[in-house]
Design an enzyme around this catalytic site. Sequence first.
Site, mmCIF file in Angstrom:
data_model
loop_
_atom_site.group_PDB
_atom_site.id
_atom_site.type_symbol
_atom_site.label_atom_id
_atom_site.label_comp_id
_atom_site.label_asym_id
_atom_site.label_seq_id
_atom_site.Cartn_x
_atom_site.Cartn_y
_atom_site.Cartn_z
ATOM 1 N N ASP A 64 -5.713 3.981 -6.035
ATOM 2 C CA ASP A 64 -7.265 3.536 -6.298
ATOM 3 C C ASP A 64 -7.351 1.678 -4.947
ATOM 4 O OD1 ASP A 64 -10.015 3.204 -6.385
ATOM 5 O OD2 ASP A 64 -8.883 1.064 -7.344
ATOM 6 N N ASP A 66 -9.357 -0.333 -3.696
ATOM 7 C CA ASP A 66 -10.072 -1.656 -4.101
ATOM 8 C C ASP A 66 -9.754 -2.512 -5.526
ATOM 9 O OD1 ASP A 66 -11.532 -0.543 -1.407
ATOM 10 O OD2 ASP A 66 -13.604 -1.077 -2.604
HETATM 11 MG MG LIG Z 1 -10.939 -0.382 -7.627
#
Ligand SMILES: [Mg+2]
Length: 266
Positions: A64, A66
């Site tokens: 992932d 962010d």
């Molecule tokens: Mg995230």
Amino acid sequence: MQTVIQHSLDTNIAKQISVDFQIYNAHIRHQVCVDLNALRQQYQTDFNAVPKIDFAQVKLFIFDMDSTLINIECIDEIADFANLKPQIAALTRRAMCGELDFNISLIERTALLKGLDIGILERVYTERLALNPGGRALIEFFKNRGVKTAVVSGGFDFFSNRLAAEIGLNYARANKLGIKNSQLTGKVEGDIINAHAKAKFVIELCEICKISTGQAMVAGDGANDLEMMSIAGVSVAYHAKPVVVKNADIVINFGGLDKIIDFFVG
Ligand SMILES: [Mg+2]
């Protein structure tokens, strides 16, 4: 008995929980049966049971973006330039905790960015975005080992594509921000990369790499990572929300991304 990794080289802690331990370069392994959450709380250190898979068979690692691969939530930082960070960051946090529908939340937050100059995206990238600690070492480790790497994000492709090119990830996918006359339109273009789309991307990459999903490993921090975590061979919760910690095979709450290397060595 289970094999437990302690991700710090504090041998005093090791001695307190077990007399039977082995010291590796970057971690300590114990043969113990313990309450991992209690140990994490007590010693403020990462403890993990070693998942029962052959890590030599892991051929793909999907991050992932962010708050997992990078240090920020990009949408919150874009919002900061419009003095909207408190409102948008609160919504982002609730979405990542699984309290809001991801699609609705993303559409609402993106709408608040309407009219912002796209130069702000550049400023967020150059002034605020950085890899989380240990990220570069982990990616170099995977490159040397022939493990393909990818980033998938419910954030925006302006950041994920550029980051992937800069640090040498093999694949990237994220949402596309609408832009007109050098300003954000406040809309997301095309299909939204939500939890389901992230999982689909993992499956797609496994097909491209000609491996099973059991040979893919993922790392995330938010509720929208749970679906891809459930289909991968091994999942990592990285400084993650409680709902993600509860459902992950490996939990990193104190160390950097490079702690993931410990599972591949020794
Ligand atoms: Mg995230």
